[in-house]
Design a protein around this motif. Structure first.
Motif, mmCIF file in Angstrom:
data_model
loop_
_atom_site.group_PDB
_atom_site.id
_atom_site.type_symbol
_atom_site.label_atom_id
_atom_site.label_comp_id
_atom_site.label_asym_id
_atom_site.label_seq_id
_atom_site.Cartn_x
_atom_site.Cartn_y
_atom_site.Cartn_z
ATOM 1 N N UNK A 95 63.054 4.837 41.287
ATOM 2 C CA UNK A 95 63.999 5.760 40.652
ATOM 3 C C UNK A 95 64.137 6.984 41.540
ATOM 4 N N UNK A 96 65.356 7.231 42.020
ATOM 5 C CA UNK A 96 65.610 8.341 42.927
ATOM 6 C C UNK A 96 66.459 9.397 42.240
ATOM 7 N N UNK A 97 65.944 10.623 42.242
ATOM 8 C CA UNK A 97 66.694 11.763 41.730
ATOM 9 C C UNK A 97 67.265 12.544 42.906
ATOM 10 N N UNK A 98 68.488 13.014 42.765
ATOM 11 C CA UNK A 98 69.167 13.750 43.828
ATOM 12 C C UNK A 98 69.713 15.054 43.253
ATOM 13 N N UNK A 99 69.550 16.140 44.005
ATOM 14 C CA UNK A 99 70.134 17.428 43.645
ATOM 15 C C UNK A 99 70.949 17.913 44.834
ATOM 16 N N UNK A 100 72.172 18.349 44.559
ATOM 17 C CA UNK A 100 73.060 18.900 45.590
ATOM 18 C C UNK A 100 73.361 20.346 45.230
ATOM 19 N N UNK A 101 73.075 21.244 46.161
ATOM 20 C CA UNK A 101 73.440 22.650 46.005
ATOM 21 C C UNK A 101 74.597 22.925 46.952
ATOM 22 N N UNK A 143 46.076 -0.184 48.870
ATOM 23 C CA UNK A 143 45.842 -1.608 48.596
ATOM 24 C C UNK A 143 45.864 -1.855 47.090
ATOM 25 N N UNK A 144 45.237 -0.970 46.322
ATOM 26 C CA UNK A 144 45.236 -1.105 44.859
ATOM 27 C C UNK A 144 46.650 -1.031 44.285
ATOM 28 N N UNK A 145 47.456 -0.108 44.801
ATOM 29 C CA UNK A 145 48.840 0.024 44.331
ATOM 30 C C UNK A 145 49.631 -1.237 44.658
ATOM 31 N N UNK A 146 49.518 -1.710 45.894
ATOM 32 C CA UNK A 146 50.249 -2.921 46.290
ATOM 33 C C UNK A 146 49.800 -4.123 45.479
ATOM 34 N N UNK A 147 48.521 -4.181 45.156
ATOM 35 C CA UNK A 147 48.000 -5.269 44.323
ATOM 36 C C UNK A 147 48.612 -5.212 42.928
ATOM 37 N N UNK A 148 48.745 -4.011 42.375
ATOM 38 C CA UNK A 148 49.383 -3.858 41.056
ATOM 39 C C UNK A 148 50.847 -4.277 41.097
ATOM 40 N N UNK A 149 51.530 -3.948 42.199
ATOM 41 C CA UNK A 149 52.951 -4.253 42.313
ATOM 42 C C UNK A 149 53.209 -5.734 42.589
ATOM 43 N N UNK A 150 52.256 -6.393 43.251
ATOM 44 C CA UNK A 150 52.435 -7.784 43.666
ATOM 45 C C UNK A 150 52.715 -8.691 42.475
ATOM 46 N N UNK A 177 54.205 18.028 45.805
ATOM 47 C CA UNK A 177 54.690 16.988 44.889
ATOM 48 C C UNK A 177 53.585 16.675 43.901
ATOM 49 N N UNK A 178 53.654 17.334 42.764
ATOM 50 C CA UNK A 178 52.644 17.147 41.731
ATOM 51 C C UNK A 178 53.283 16.433 40.554
ATOM 52 N N UNK A 179 52.698 15.290 40.187
ATOM 53 C CA UNK A 179 53.178 14.540 39.030
ATOM 54 C C UNK A 179 52.039 14.508 38.020
ATOM 55 N N UNK A 180 52.195 15.217 36.909
ATOM 56 C CA UNK A 180 51.139 15.180 35.903
ATOM 57 C C UNK A 180 50.894 13.751 35.432
ATOM 58 N N UNK A 181 49.631 13.406 35.244
ATOM 59 C CA UNK A 181 49.260 12.036 34.853
ATOM 60 C C UNK A 181 49.951 11.598 33.572
ATOM 61 N N UNK A 182 50.080 12.501 32.621
ATOM 62 C CA UNK A 182 50.634 12.127 31.320
ATOM 63 C C UNK A 182 52.112 12.492 31.205
ATOM 64 N N UNK A 215 54.435 3.269 33.888
ATOM 65 C CA UNK A 215 53.463 4.115 34.585
ATOM 66 C C UNK A 215 54.084 4.591 35.887
ATOM 67 N N UNK A 216 54.000 5.896 36.133
ATOM 68 C CA UNK A 216 54.477 6.442 37.395
ATOM 69 C C UNK A 216 53.392 6.193 38.441
ATOM 70 N N UNK A 217 53.787 5.537 39.531
ATOM 71 C CA UNK A 217 52.865 5.235 40.617
ATOM 72 C C UNK A 217 53.020 6.330 41.664
#
Length: 120
Positions: A90-96, A76-83, A18-23, A64-66
């Motif tokens: 956002x959930x993406x779903x693919x059905x084959x 802890x840093x992420x939860x602090x940002x979200x607080x 699971x790679x999410x490019x920063x930009x 910003x994608x977290x």
């Protein structure tokens, strides 16, 4: 939902990175790519004609994608940002199924209550 509907199913893990490019700015494209990679990995691994449902959820705060935390400190840093803020899950779903591919996404607004980090 499948269990609730009494539809027999099997859970299989997908060995995908699971790679999410920063930009990365094309969220709609990312919401298709991540679950599609999972679905294709399962399809190759299973050698079955059974339908495959794959999903991936991304947290977005102020455009910003977290990503997933890399350590406890990062969590802890992420939860602090979200607080005290509202973010989107956002959930993406693919059905084959039978050689056809269907995809969709769902957005849920999540409000985090403020919290006192010193209580940690």
């Amino acid at each position: 939902m499948l269990e609730w509907a009494e539809v027999p199913f099997e859970i299989m893990g997908a060995d995908t990175e699971r790679v999410i490019p920063c930009a990365f700015t094309a969220l709609k494209k990312l919401l298709y790519i991540l679950p599609a990679d999972k679905a294709l990995a399962i399809q190759q691994k299973s050698n079955s004609n059974k339908p495959i449902i794959a999903a991936d959820t991304i947290v977005v705060l102020q455009n910003d994608i977290i990503g997933k935390p890399k350590s406890r400190e990062d969590a802890v840093n992420i939860l602090t940002r979200l607080a005290g803020n509202q973010h989107r899950a956002v959930t993406g779903v693919v059905i084959l199924n039978a050689g056809k591919e269907t995809s969709f996404a769902n957005v849920t607004a999540v409000q985090f209550h403020p919290f006192d980090q010193s209580a940690n």
